[in-house]
Write an enzyme that holds these catalytic residues in place. Structure first.
Site, short mmCIF file in Angstrom:
data_model
loop_
_atom_site.label_atom_id
_atom_site.label_comp_id
_atom_site.label_asym_id
_atom_site.label_seq_id
_atom_site.Cartn_x
_atom_site.Cartn_y
_atom_site.Cartn_z
N LYS A 53 -54.94 -3.45 -35.25
CA LYS A 53 -56.04 -2.91 -34.44
C LYS A 53 -55.48 -1.86 -33.48
O LYS A 53 -56.00 -0.74 -33.37
CB LYS A 53 -56.71 -4.03 -33.63
CG LYS A 53 -57.59 -4.95 -34.46
CD LYS A 53 -57.99 -6.22 -33.71
CE LYS A 53 -58.72 -7.19 -34.63
NZ LYS A 53 -58.91 -8.53 -34.06
N GLN A 97 -58.76 -12.68 -28.92
CA GLN A 97 -58.40 -12.98 -30.31
C GLN A 97 -58.53 -14.48 -30.59
O GLN A 97 -57.99 -15.30 -29.85
CB GLN A 97 -56.98 -12.48 -30.59
CG GLN A 97 -56.53 -12.64 -32.03
CD GLN A 97 -57.30 -11.77 -33.03
OE1 GLN A 97 -57.76 -10.68 -32.68
NE2 GLN A 97 -57.46 -12.25 -34.25
N ASP A 120 -66.84 -7.65 -29.76
CA ASP A 120 -66.92 -8.59 -30.87
C ASP A 120 -68.36 -9.02 -31.15
O ASP A 120 -68.67 -9.53 -32.22
CB ASP A 120 -66.14 -9.87 -30.50
CG ASP A 120 -64.79 -9.97 -31.18
OD1 ASP A 120 -64.64 -9.44 -32.30
OD2 ASP A 120 -63.88 -10.57 -30.58
N1 GUN Z 1 -60.06 -13.80 -35.45
C1 GUN Z 1 -60.35 -13.49 -36.73
N2 GUN Z 1 -61.31 -12.54 -36.79
C2 GUN Z 1 -61.63 -12.24 -35.52
C3 GUN Z 1 -62.57 -11.33 -34.93
O1 GUN Z 1 -63.31 -10.61 -35.62
N3 GUN Z 1 -62.61 -11.32 -33.57
C4 GUN Z 1 -61.81 -12.12 -32.81
N4 GUN Z 1 -61.93 -12.03 -31.50
N5 GUN Z 1 -60.94 -12.98 -33.32
C5 GUN Z 1 -60.85 -13.04 -34.67
#
Ligand code: GUN
Length: 292
Positions: A53, A97, A120
């Site tokens: 990311k 996360q 998110d």
């Molecule tokens: N863990 C796996 N996919 C995601 C996501 O799209 N957002 C977050 N915050 N954690 C994740």
């Protein structure tokens, strides 16, 4: 039947070029979109996601920062960090996360992120808005699935879609999203999960199957109809004797299902790149909303 591959990279690239214009417009207003990711502990998969990311934000001249916290961080200290980020005008997006360590309940924290910075789309206000058909931030993987289907000109109107997995990250929001009366919507969607009896009685009828469970080889050849379309959202590590020590597979038994599907997203290279591009999209949106 030979399948067409639903590759995410070219679609993500198309969206990045559309985003560049918006990033420039923000820059002219003195704003550089900034995401802060909170990463707790040493989950190897989370570390890989978070780094990819960050790399993409850098490529697009946007800002990102990873706040690494110890596995044993207290609830109080995590809430304190969220509060600081909520109040920091230079931070447009906050991503916690997941999964969190066992002693922390994600609901206690996701609801404390400023909903205008919730890139998110997991805050109850944002999930409520999506549920009501008036979304602000749409969760990144569901939005990525919509964008990949749109790109490959797969219309979902009146199609029968079976979603497998009821997570807050993918299964629940995508079920709501695809059944909304949006321009790209109006599908009939069934949400299957671990307590669904006879899963294949649903998947065999599906025009489109979206699997987001995290179980290798869950979807096999005899569970799908000829010509069906498959989005494989699963990401599973399989240990092997390669230098890396593992490889990644989805939820779908690709070699057998590819025989029957008309379109199928590979893992890796399918939905993964779309998720990251939609995170950038949501962060740009958060930066734009901050000017209003
Ligand atoms: N863990 C796996 N996919 C995601 C996501 O799209 N957002 C977050 N915050 N954690 C994740």
């Amino acid at each position: 039947m030979s399948s067409n591959l639903l590759l995410g990279k070219p679609v993500a690239e198309k969206h990045y070029s559309l985003m560049k214009k918006r990033i420039l417009e923000l820059k002219n207003k003195g704003i550089v979109p900034k995401l802060v990711v909170i990463l707790i502990g040493n989950n190897p998969a989370s570390r890989i996601y978070v780094n990819s990311k960050a790399k993409m934000f850098k490529n697009l001249n946007c800002l990102s920062e990873i706040k690494k916290l110890d596995e044993r961080v207290s609830k109080k200290n995590l809430l304190k960090l969220i509060e600081e980020l909520n109040n920091n005008k230079n931070v447009h997006g906050i991503l916690l996360q997941l999964p969190l360590p066992k002693h922390l309940d994600s609901n206690d924290f996701l609801s404390k992120i400023n909903p205008m910075k919730d890139v998110d789309g997991f805050h109850p206000e944002n999930s409520g808005l999506l549920f009501q058909g008036n979304p602000r931030f749409i969760p990144c993987t569901p939005l990525g699935c919509v964008k990949i289907l749109e790109h490959y000109k797969i219309d979902i109107k009146s199609k029968y879609i079976v979603v497998i997995g009821r997570s807050n990250i993918v299964g629940k929001p995508i079920t709501s999203l695809l059944s909304q009366p949006f321009k790209f919507g109006n599908a009939t969607v069934t949400l299957c999960h671990s307590h669904t009896t006879n899963l294949s009685s649903y998947t065999k009828l599906a025009d489109i199957i979206i699997s987001a469970v995290g179980k290798p080889s869950l979807i096999k050849n005899d569970m799908v109809k000829n010509g069906c379309i498959i989005l494989d959202v699963g990401i599973n590590r399989i240990n092997d004797s390669s230098d890396k020590g593992y490889h990644i597979v989805g939820d779908v038994d690709f070699p057998s299902v590819v025989e029957k599907a008309s379109y199928i997203s590979p893992v890796p290279g399918g939905i993964g790149p779309m998720t990251i591009s939609m995170l950038v999209h949501n962060t740009i949106l958060a930066a734009e909303l901050s000017t209003k």
